[in-house]
Write a protein that holds these residues in place. Sequence first.
Motif, PDB file in Angstrom:
ATOM      1  N   GLU A  48       0.813  -1.216   0.000  1.00 51.75           N
ATOM      2  CA  GLU A  48       0.000   0.000   0.000  1.00 51.75           C
ATOM      3  C   GLU A  48       0.845   1.264   0.000  1.00 51.75           C
ATOM      4  OE1 GLU A  48      -0.408  -2.547   2.003  1.00 51.75           O
ATOM      5  OE2 GLU A  48      -2.489  -3.244   1.929  1.00 51.75           O
ATOM      6  N   HIS A  71      -7.513  -1.447   1.545  1.00 51.71           N
ATOM      7  CA  HIS A  71      -8.322  -2.478   2.175  1.00 51.71           C
ATOM      8  C   HIS A  71      -8.270  -2.390   3.701  1.00 51.71           C
ATOM      9  CE1 HIS A  71     -10.209  -6.289   2.842  1.00 51.71           C
ATOM     10  NE2 HIS A  71      -9.116  -6.955   3.136  1.00 51.71           N
ATOM     11  N   GLY A  73      -8.483  -1.144   7.804  1.00 54.10           N
ATOM     12  CA  GLY A  73      -7.527  -0.393   8.609  1.00 54.10           C
ATOM     13  C   GLY A  73      -6.075  -0.751   8.348  1.00 54.10           C
ATOM     14  N   PRO A  74      -5.712  -2.034   8.373  1.00 55.14           N
ATOM     15  CA  PRO A  74      -4.309  -2.370   8.124  1.00 55.14           C
ATOM     16  C   PRO A  74      -3.822  -1.969   6.734  1.00 55.14           C
ATOM     17  CG  PRO A  74      -5.367  -4.153   9.315  1.00 55.14           C
ATOM     18  CD  PRO A  74      -6.465  -3.189   8.922  1.00 55.14           C
ATOM     19  N   ALA A  77      -3.229   1.606   6.980  1.00 57.34           N
ATOM     20  CA  ALA A  77      -2.033   1.839   7.803  1.00 57.34           C
ATOM     21  C   ALA A  77      -0.765   1.688   6.974  1.00 57.34           C
ATOM     22  CB  ALA A  77      -2.021   0.869   8.985  1.00 57.34           C
ATOM     23  N   ASN A  78      -0.718   0.644   6.156  1.00 58.81           N
ATOM     24  CA  ASN A  78       0.459   0.431   5.313  1.00 58.81           C
ATOM     25  C   ASN A  78       0.699   1.579   4.332  1.00 58.81           C
ATOM     26  OD1 ASN A  78       1.288  -2.075   6.321  1.00 58.81           O
ATOM     27  ND2 ASN A  78      -0.077  -3.210   4.967  1.00 58.81           N
ATOM     28  N   LEU A  80      -0.108   4.849   5.069  1.00 61.27           N
ATOM     29  CA  LEU A  80      -0.158   6.152   5.736  1.00 61.27           C
ATOM     30  C   LEU A  80       1.123   6.969   5.587  1.00 61.27           C
ATOM     31  CD1 LEU A  80      -2.039   5.325   9.076  1.00 61.27           C
ATOM     32  CD2 LEU A  80      -2.852   6.802   7.218  1.00 61.27           C
ATOM     33  N   PRO A 110     -11.595 -10.461  12.771  1.00 61.09           N
ATOM     34  CA  PRO A 110     -10.164 -10.133  12.871  1.00 61.09           C
ATOM     35  C   PRO A 110      -9.734  -8.820  12.215  1.00 61.09           C
ATOM     36  CG  PRO A 110     -10.409 -12.482  12.513  1.00 61.09           C
ATOM     37  CD  PRO A 110     -11.795 -11.905  12.429  1.00 61.09           C
ATOM     38  N   LEU A 111     -10.315  -8.446  11.069  1.00 59.27           N
ATOM     39  CA  LEU A 111      -9.831  -7.235  10.385  1.00 59.27           C
ATOM     40  C   LEU A 111     -10.490  -5.947  10.866  1.00 59.27           C
ATOM     41  CD1 LEU A 111      -9.096  -8.002   6.618  1.00 59.27           C
ATOM     42  CD2 LEU A 111      -7.731  -6.614   8.165  1.00 59.27           C
ATOM     43  N   THR A 112     -11.343  -6.030  11.860  1.00 57.25           N
ATOM     44  CA  THR A 112     -12.039  -4.829  12.340  1.00 57.25           C
ATOM     45  C   THR A 112     -11.065  -3.881  13.043  1.00 57.25           C
ATOM     46  OG1 THR A 112     -13.973  -6.223  12.685  1.00 57.25           O
ATOM     47  CG2 THR A 112     -13.995  -4.034  13.723  1.00 57.25           C
ATOM     48  N   SER A 113     -11.157  -2.585  12.712  1.00 51.93           N
ATOM     49  CA  SER A 113     -10.343  -1.583  13.426  1.00 51.93           C
ATOM     50  C   SER A 113     -10.991  -0.216  13.251  1.00 51.93           C
ATOM     51  CB  SER A 113      -8.906  -1.569  12.890  1.00 51.93           C
ATOM     52  OG  SER A 113      -8.891  -1.047  11.573  1.00 51.93           O
ATOM     53  N   ASP A 114     -10.478   0.759  13.967  1.00 51.10           N
ATOM     54  CA  ASP A 114     -11.016   2.119  13.906  1.00 51.10           C
ATOM     55  C   ASP A 114     -10.322   2.867  12.768  1.00 51.10           C
ATOM     56  OD1 ASP A 114     -11.723   4.772  14.229  1.00 51.10           O
ATOM     57  OD2 ASP A 114     -11.387   4.786  16.396  1.00 51.10           O
ATOM     58  N   LEU A 118      -7.204   6.064  12.398  1.00 51.10           N
ATOM     59  CA  LEU A 118      -5.975   5.902  11.625  1.00 51.10           C
ATOM     60  C   LEU A 118      -5.848   6.969  10.545  1.00 51.10           C
ATOM     61  CD1 LEU A 118      -6.162   2.029  11.075  1.00 51.10           C
ATOM     62  CD2 LEU A 118      -4.566   3.227  12.584  1.00 51.10           C
TER      63      LEU A 118
ATOM     64  N   ALA B  77       3.154   4.057  11.700  1.00 55.90           N
ATOM     65  CA  ALA B  77       2.139   3.682  10.704  1.00 55.90           C
ATOM     66  C   ALA B  77       2.610   2.481   9.882  1.00 55.90           C
ATOM     67  CB  ALA B  77       1.840   4.869   9.788  1.00 55.90           C
ATOM     68  N   ALA B  81       0.217  -2.635  10.688  1.00 53.90           N
ATOM     69  CA  ALA B  81      -0.476  -3.830  10.191  1.00 53.90           C
ATOM     70  C   ALA B  81      -0.066  -5.055  11.017  1.00 53.90           C
ATOM     71  CB  ALA B  81      -0.175  -4.042   8.711  1.00 53.90           C
ATOM     72  N   HIS B  84      -1.440  -4.893  14.404  1.00 52.72           N
ATOM     73  CA  HIS B  84      -2.829  -5.348  14.377  1.00 52.72           C
ATOM     74  C   HIS B  84      -2.889  -6.869  14.518  1.00 52.72           C
ATOM     75  CE1 HIS B  84      -7.082  -5.374  13.164  1.00 52.72           C
ATOM     76  NE2 HIS B  84      -6.761  -6.424  12.448  1.00 52.72           N
ATOM     77  N   ARG B  88      -4.477  -8.963  17.696  1.00 53.15           N
ATOM     78  CA  ARG B  88      -5.501  -9.995  17.530  1.00 53.15           C
ATOM     79  C   ARG B  88      -5.015 -11.356  18.018  1.00 53.15           C
ATOM     80  NH1 ARG B  88     -10.793  -8.459  16.852  1.00 53.15           N
ATOM     81  NH2 ARG B  88     -10.795  -6.416  15.868  1.00 53.15           N
ATOM     82  N   LEU B 118      -2.922   7.395  15.826  1.00 50.75           N
ATOM     83  CA  LEU B 118      -2.472   6.265  15.017  1.00 50.75           C
ATOM     84  C   LEU B 118      -2.344   4.993  15.844  1.00 50.75           C
ATOM     85  CD1 LEU B 118       0.371   8.071  13.028  1.00 50.75           C
ATOM     86  CD2 LEU B 118      -1.840   7.348  12.105  1.00 50.75           C
ATOM     87  N   PRO B 121      -5.908   2.410  17.629  1.00 48.42           N
ATOM     88  CA  PRO B 121      -6.661   1.275  17.076  1.00 48.42           C
ATOM     89  C   PRO B 121      -5.909  -0.053  17.124  1.00 48.42           C
ATOM     90  CG  PRO B 121      -6.822   3.186  15.626  1.00 48.42           C
ATOM     91  CD  PRO B 121      -5.776   3.514  16.654  1.00 48.42           C
ATOM     92  N   MET B 122      -4.579  -0.025  17.120  1.00 51.45           N
ATOM     93  CA  MET B 122      -3.824  -1.270  17.080  1.00 51.45           C
ATOM     94  C   MET B 122      -3.111  -1.566  18.403  1.00 51.45           C
ATOM     95  SD  MET B 122      -4.725  -0.658  13.960  1.00 51.45           S
ATOM     96  CE  MET B 122      -4.847  -1.278  12.280  1.00 51.45           C
ATOM     97  N   THR B 383      -3.317 -13.818  12.438  1.00 51.11           N
ATOM     98  CA  THR B 383      -4.518 -13.765  13.276  1.00 51.11           C
ATOM     99  C   THR B 383      -5.397 -12.554  13.021  1.00 51.11           C
ATOM    100  OG1 THR B 383      -3.087 -12.717  14.860  1.00 51.11           O
ATOM    101  CG2 THR B 383      -3.593 -15.048  15.221  1.00 51.11           C
ATOM    102  N   GLY B 384      -4.854 -11.534  12.363  1.00 47.49           N
ATOM    103  CA  GLY B 384      -5.615 -10.301  12.228  1.00 47.49           C
ATOM    104  C   GLY B 384      -6.014  -9.984  10.794  1.00 47.49           C
TER     105      GLY B 384
END
Lengths: 513, 513
Positions: A48, A71, A73-74, A77-78, A80, A110-114, A118, B77, B81, B84, B88, B118, B121-122, B383-384
């Motif tokens: 990303e 895709h 939050g993560p 993040a990648n 940002l 698992p992929l849920t985040s705020d 971010l 940042a 990922a 995260h 998780r 930042l 969330p993680m 896991t995340g």
Amino acid sequence: MNGAEALVRTLVDADVTTCFANPGTSEMHFVSALDRVPGMRCVLGLAETVVTGCADGYGRMMGRPAATLLHCGPGLANGLANLHNAKRAYTPVVNIVGDHATYHVTYDTPLTSDVESLARPMSQWVRLSRHARDVADDAAQAVQAARSTPGGVATLILPADTAWTDSDGPRKPLAVSPRPRPGSQHVDQAARALRADGPAMILLGTSGLTEAAQLAAWRVARATGAALRTTTFVARMPRGRGRPPIDRLPYAVDQALELLAPVRTLILAGAPAPAAFFAYPDKPSRLYADGTSVIPLAGVEEDAEAALIALAETLRAPRQVDFDLPAPETGMPSGPYTPAAFGQVLARLLPQDCIVMEDAVTSGRGLFTPTFQAAAHDWLQNTGGAIGGGIPTATGAAVACPDRPVVCLQADGAGMYSLQGLWTQARERLNVVTVVFANRAYAILQGELRAVGAAPGPASDVLFTLNAPPLDWVHLARGMGVPAERADTMEGLAGALSKALHAQGPYLIELLC
Amino acid sequence: MNGAEALVRTLVDADVTTCFANPGTSEMHFVSALDRVPGMRCVLGLAETVVTGCADGYGRMMGRPAATLLHCGPGLANGLANLHNAKRAYTPVVNIVGDHATYHVTYDTPLTSDVESLARPMSQWVRLSRHARDVADDAAQAVQAARSTPGGVATLILPADTAWTDSDGPRKPLAVSPRPRPGSQHVDQAARALRADGPAMILLGTSGLTEAAQLAAWRVARATGAALRTTTFVARMPRGRGRPPIDRLPYAVDQALELLAPVRTLILAGAPAPAAFFAYPDKPSRLYADGTSVIPLAGVEEDAEAALIALAETLRAPRQVDFDLPAPETGMPSGPYTPAAFGQVLARLLPQDCIVMEDAVTSGRGLFTPTFQAAAHDWLQNTGGAIGGGIPTATGAAVACPDRPVVCLQADGAGMYSLQGLWTQARERLNVVTVVFANRAYAILQGELRAVGAAPGPASDVLFTLNAPPLDWVHLARGMGVPAERADTMEGLAGALSKALHAQGPYLIELLC
């Protein structure tokens, strides 16, 4: 028409016609909509940070935004770090982040985040669409926010169900406000100060870096004796033969302090008041002296070009100017790498109208002066200090300007943060020549350690050297489909660079430093 | 003693003895303190996602945290990922982020950003130290937060001046609270439900995945006829010969719904209630049927192992159990790659007591069943859902367990997000064998596009294929100092894997799929 299609139609209608993407499951309907709506070019990045850096480079060159597609939050993040650079460059970017369906968030899978938390630090504007019928309106506003002065990152978060649910169709583009002209009182104040005694400096940034702005500033400087500098890092600066030879403010605090110490009047033309990049013990953060009069001729969100032209006219500065450059060095340097010799190679070989993305860190510090006499070019730099802008920004600039050669000057340490961008260059057959400065160290940190007053030791040796094992950029480039070679002399570099600039497609030169 | 030294001494006293790092200027005093304080091993990652993924792998294997050292908001940042994924996985991590000096933030220089926004969330815990004399207290609390049940990411943000200003010295470690035992009423409720009629399933996650927990669950299942499954993704699971052959909940929603449809009693042992990884149009997010009785035997923060043992005893389940596995296949498969043949190679060649990091995405889905009969091993997964965990997590696990071979099963698309971790493997001479599944596509997204009801087209073809140009992982690995070869048959894979597992240091096998 579902929300995804309304989104894509709204973007294309607003002249957002390139999408740098690294999508996932929650963006599948957007991908599908891209297939149904003509007019959007999709470019894949394998990480990303490549996607967002491409959008930065594209937006800097086009003056209008590309879209991203990221895709959850993560994935955001990648991306940002390069959004941070884009934000600091005021690059227009429509940053689209897919997320879980609104009703799915409650399951905390698992992929849920705020995502909003971010996005906010690296965006000028953030919106979470809650319904498919809001997506087109929100997208039109995102484009408006990205393009409205001073421009920046507009992040639009789209839950998956807003993509696949029925919408009310696309929205027309919204009006984009031009840069406001600064008040005439600032022009008059600057003119009065420049007419008075005492050394003055004009500092150029953002819209004060256009070719017209630079010419106006040069006229003022010639007429008044004021010094001229750009901010330490520039988002985009037209330079080279036929343009004023303006140097930048030094990065090193002591050098900047020395340069600014005698300045009594500091005129800011699209630049912020100069401050040290980092704080250091026992050194000031503010770089100008007590008693310096700071005149805000134009803020970063204002039209500094118009303000500089008005200032030149107010001062009746002669319109004819010349640049008094020394005759260019003849002959191509040879022997091992030196920064000066590298600058000389660059000055001779940069092709007319090329784009230079400079992310060379320590190896790039001395390159402004020798390239005053290079063929006319645009110079781009890392504006936010987030490492890893070089390769992706160069890639995006090449997507924006397929007819202009792109030269990416890349420090090896910084290049490793986003080397995946080389694959996009190969995929899209982009004319980017990357020169990697292989000093096999985080050389800047070796210097910074001394600058904060600490001594090198085992930990700093582990953490600041990249020589064990050495990175082999020729293999790395080939692994991503980019032809490459190694140069260990200046003549080797010149030969490789010359050849690469005349070939089609990407090329990488690992320069041993 | 300055704040940086107080920090490092506090960490070492609390048994935080490894620091995965990618520092910058604002962390120079911490680097310098690492040189003055014995007992901290520094490991460099060339991108922050490597740093945080290493900390995740290390923490999963050690059960205690490593520290990270990251640089400002963009550096954080880049590492989010894999934080995260660590969050998780409930992996203990002390995530240290340097930032500008407190008094420097007001100048809004290029690297300034809202680091707390930042981090939140993680992270399970976030603290910004404001004074050098707070750093040691805050660090002791960070270790406590990371280690206290259920464990997780404790982010400590340290302005540069808290590092170089005088402190009050280090702090002693704080008490870490053990996992609470769940109340006996849940054990009794589960026992009653299992004795009653109707199909039951026990779902294992977090502390329900220890060897003792699995054995207890197996006893219960044998005594009552209940089905047994793990969560779809496991942070760490001891498996292989001599351990119960427990499969995982399928990722595909339709398969999971079918499996769970007849279940009348669902007992959660350290696992959350099963929900689809993503939402899909016209499919439920909740995976179990209406009317299913869900019994929370142990929450993710509780001691599921103790609860499962108590349940087995309450049910007077026999202590002697066997696992009734079919005889292992003999002979090594040959010919082109198939998932089943790959599983067979793995079952035969995984060395005793090895660690498997599986980030193989589509290529990894069928690997649980064939490896029931592999030599005893630990199995780690992403896991995340944040792509790019594989190589870094394997790297961190190898740092934690230098005497155990590590096998990283890596999808090619996912591997590109963090390939820089290979360099750390070479740098530290780690025994990691990486098998890259080179299907040259985001195969999972090709499937997900169909799953959401959309058709492939030009955009999805551009965005989901990695074959033009093909990535060459042999070159990529060699570029980072990791020897590598390509295999295009199962016998070629078996030969390469066997050789690599017997050699010292890292190795990479690109398996054409």
